[in-house]
Enzyme design. Structure first.
Site, PDB file in Angstrom:
ATOM      1  N   LYS A 210      31.321   0.113  53.887  1.00 38.02           N
ATOM      2  CA  LYS A 210      30.866   0.697  52.604  1.00 38.02           C
ATOM      3  C   LYS A 210      29.861   1.824  52.877  1.00 38.02           C
ATOM      4  O   LYS A 210      30.017   2.546  53.856  1.00 38.02           O
ATOM      5  CB  LYS A 210      30.309  -0.410  51.687  1.00 38.02           C
ATOM      6  CG  LYS A 210      31.333  -1.543  51.493  1.00 38.02           C
ATOM      7  CD  LYS A 210      30.971  -2.515  50.398  1.00 38.02           C
ATOM      8  CE  LYS A 210      32.063  -3.590  50.307  1.00 38.02           C
ATOM      9  NZ  LYS A 210      31.813  -4.554  49.231  1.00 38.02           N
TER      10      LYS A 210
ATOM     11  N   ASN B 195      34.716  -3.404  56.271  1.00 32.23           N
ATOM     12  CA  ASN B 195      34.466  -2.305  55.338  1.00 32.23           C
ATOM     13  C   ASN B 195      32.954  -2.110  55.287  1.00 32.23           C
ATOM     14  O   ASN B 195      32.252  -2.894  54.664  1.00 32.23           O
ATOM     15  CB  ASN B 195      35.029  -2.674  53.956  1.00 32.23           C
ATOM     16  CG  ASN B 195      34.696  -1.627  52.900  1.00 32.23           C
ATOM     17  OD1 ASN B 195      34.177  -0.551  53.211  1.00 32.23           O
ATOM     18  ND2 ASN B 195      35.003  -1.943  51.650  1.00 32.23           N
TER      19      ASN B 195
ATOM     20  N   SER C 126      32.695 -12.194  50.335  1.00 31.71           N
ATOM     21  CA  SER C 126      31.726 -13.097  50.970  1.00 31.71           C
ATOM     22  C   SER C 126      32.331 -13.934  52.093  1.00 31.71           C
ATOM     23  O   SER C 126      31.942 -15.086  52.281  1.00 31.71           O
ATOM     24  CB  SER C 126      31.046 -13.984  49.918  1.00 31.71           C
ATOM     25  OG  SER C 126      30.355 -13.174  48.966  1.00 31.71           O
TER      26      SER C 126
ATOM     27  N   GLY D  13      30.117  -9.567  47.631  1.00 31.32           N
ATOM     28  CA  GLY D  13      28.680  -9.342  47.795  1.00 31.32           C
ATOM     29  C   GLY D  13      27.815 -10.314  47.008  1.00 31.32           C
ATOM     30  O   GLY D  13      26.610 -10.109  46.872  1.00 31.32           O
TER      31      GLY D  13
ATOM     32  N   HIS E  13      39.863   0.050  46.295  1.00 26.90           N
ATOM     33  CA  HIS E  13      38.806  -0.971  46.333  1.00 26.90           C
ATOM     34  C   HIS E  13      38.196  -1.124  44.938  1.00 26.90           C
ATOM     35  O   HIS E  13      38.069  -0.146  44.206  1.00 26.90           O
ATOM     36  CB  HIS E  13      37.726  -0.579  47.351  1.00 26.90           C
ATOM     37  CG  HIS E  13      36.782  -1.701  47.641  1.00 26.90           C
ATOM     38  ND1 HIS E  13      35.738  -2.024  46.798  1.00 26.90           N
ATOM     39  CD2 HIS E  13      36.756  -2.605  48.645  1.00 26.90           C
ATOM     40  CE1 HIS E  13      35.104  -3.078  47.291  1.00 26.90           C
ATOM     41  NE2 HIS E  13      35.690  -3.453  48.412  1.00 26.90           N
TER      42      HIS E  13
ATOM     43  N   GLU F 162      35.294  -1.393  43.959  1.00 24.08           N
ATOM     44  CA  GLU F 162      34.119  -0.543  43.688  1.00 24.08           C
ATOM     45  C   GLU F 162      34.555   0.856  43.270  1.00 24.08           C
ATOM     46  O   GLU F 162      33.893   1.505  42.458  1.00 24.08           O
ATOM     47  CB  GLU F 162      33.204  -0.528  44.922  1.00 24.08           C
ATOM     48  CG  GLU F 162      32.466  -1.860  45.046  1.00 24.08           C
ATOM     49  CD  GLU F 162      32.146  -2.290  46.473  1.00 24.08           C
ATOM     50  OE1 GLU F 162      32.185  -1.453  47.393  1.00 24.08           O
ATOM     51  OE2 GLU F 162      31.856  -3.495  46.656  1.00 24.08           O
TER      52      GLU F 162
ATOM     53  N   GLU G 109      40.793  -9.328  46.734  1.00 19.50           N
ATOM     54  CA  GLU G 109      39.337  -9.409  46.666  1.00 19.50           C
ATOM     55  C   GLU G 109      38.908  -9.737  45.234  1.00 19.50           C
ATOM     56  O   GLU G 109      38.785  -8.833  44.406  1.00 19.50           O
ATOM     57  CB  GLU G 109      38.703  -8.082  47.081  1.00 19.50           C
ATOM     58  CG  GLU G 109      39.016  -7.648  48.494  1.00 19.50           C
ATOM     59  CD  GLU G 109      37.944  -6.719  49.054  1.00 19.50           C
ATOM     60  OE1 GLU G 109      37.485  -6.979  50.164  1.00 19.50           O
ATOM     61  OE2 GLU G 109      37.546  -5.761  48.371  1.00 19.50           O
TER      62      GLU G 109
HETATM   63  P1  13P Z   1      31.515  -8.795  50.938  1.00 16.69           P
HETATM   64  O1  13P Z   1      32.096  -9.351  52.213  1.00 16.69           O
HETATM   65  O2  13P Z   1      30.161  -8.167  51.151  1.00 16.69           O
HETATM   66  O3  13P Z   1      31.551  -9.763  49.813  1.00 16.69           O
HETATM   67  O4  13P Z   1      32.445  -7.562  50.512  1.00 16.69           O
HETATM   68  C1  13P Z   1      33.812  -7.748  50.439  1.00 16.69           C
HETATM   69  C2  13P Z   1      34.451  -6.423  50.248  1.00 16.69           C
HETATM   70  O5  13P Z   1      34.338  -5.818  49.207  1.00 16.69           O
HETATM   71  C3  13P Z   1      35.193  -5.850  51.383  1.00 16.69           C
HETATM   72  O6  13P Z   1      35.912  -4.742  50.997  1.00 16.69           O
END
Ligand code: 13P
Length: 253
Positions: free
Chosen positions: A11, A9, A213, A173, A95, A97, A167
């Site tokens: 982003k 992803n 992560s 992150g 997601h 976010e 997640e």
């Molecule tokens: P990270 O791998 O940067 O923690 O992000 C995970 C994520 O949100 C994938 O959709």
């Protein structure tokens, strides 16, 4: 045996030029690889360019969101037909976010899941608790509500197409990964719940990714758990060597 699925992803990262470069680097190592399903989810502005790079390879394309509508006056939205035109096969939905910053609800996410399945796009439905919710002991309740809400009306037979991504928001992150044991526990809980919602066959077939992560150094242990069928990768997917390291770990798991 469920085939492992590793999805990147990206982003809101990468210009078109950078996206093409990253996809090209991955093509050099993984174009013909079939042990693991590999999916790239670039931002919409790079979807066409990345599609051209990975066409005729085993690498699949995904989107980071999709409208539940078929088309029309929905400013800023992207419809299923626009994704399919670019050979997109997967779509990340719900997601954390988008739940947090855009306020997407389980009901809206459910409409998108149903639309994606109707149009032969594979949803990657994201669920996960915040740190606050985990500490308050409501983690299972939160994940159950997100799954019951997001999966309403999904036919048992569709679980072979659908992917769930667990997640934990506190691990995204942040560099804090759920331990393999913590992640396995939630994955097993999710699979049990799918069994209740859709039956044993669906529970056995559905692929459940871990996200938060994940990197080459912790991928093997996470992917070695019985109910962890892949990863949804953010930061580590932005670099070919680290994303490749995770694909390698999945193919050996
Ligand atoms: P990270 O791998 O940067 O923690 O992000 C995970 C994520 O949100 C994938 O959709």
């Amino acid at each position: 045996m469920r085939k492992k699925i590793i999805a990147g992803n990206w982003k809101m990262n990468k210009t078109v030029e950078e996206a093409v470069e990253l996809a090209g680097e991955l093509m050099r190592g993984y174009a013909e690889q079939t042990a693991v399903d590999v999916v790239l989810c670039p931002p919409f502005t790079s979807t066409k360019a990345v599609s051209d790079v990975v066409s005729e390879s085993q690498i699949r394309l995904g989107a980071q969101n999709m409208s539940a509508e078929d088309g029309g006056a929905f400013t800023g939205e992207i419809a299923h037909g626009m994704l399919k035109e670019l050979f997109v096969r997967y779509v990340i939905l719900g997601h954390s976010e988008r739940r947090e910053y855009v306020g997407e609800t389980d009901g809206e996410i459910n409409r998108k899941v149903l639309k994606a399945l109707e149009k032969q796009l594979r949803p990657i439905l994201c669920v996960g608790e915040t740190l606050e919710q985990r500490e308050a002991g409501t983690m299972e309740q939160v994940v159950e509500q997100q799954l019951r809400g997001g999966l309403q009306g999904v036919e048992p037979s569709a679980y072979t197409e659908l992917v769930i991504a667990y997640e934990p928001v506190w691990a995204i992150g942040t560099g804090k990964t759920a331990s393999a044991e913590q992640a396995q526990e939630v994955h097993a809980f999710i699979r049990k719940l799918i069994g209740e919602l859709a039956g044993a066959e669906a529970a056995n077939a559905v692929r459940i990714q871990y996200g938060g992560s994940m990197k080459p150094a912790n991928a093997a242990e996470l992917l070695g758990q019985p109910d962890i069928d892949g990863g949804l990768i953010g930061g580590a997917a932005l670099d070919a060597a680290s994303f490749g390291g995770i694909i390698d770990a999945a193919s050996e798991a």
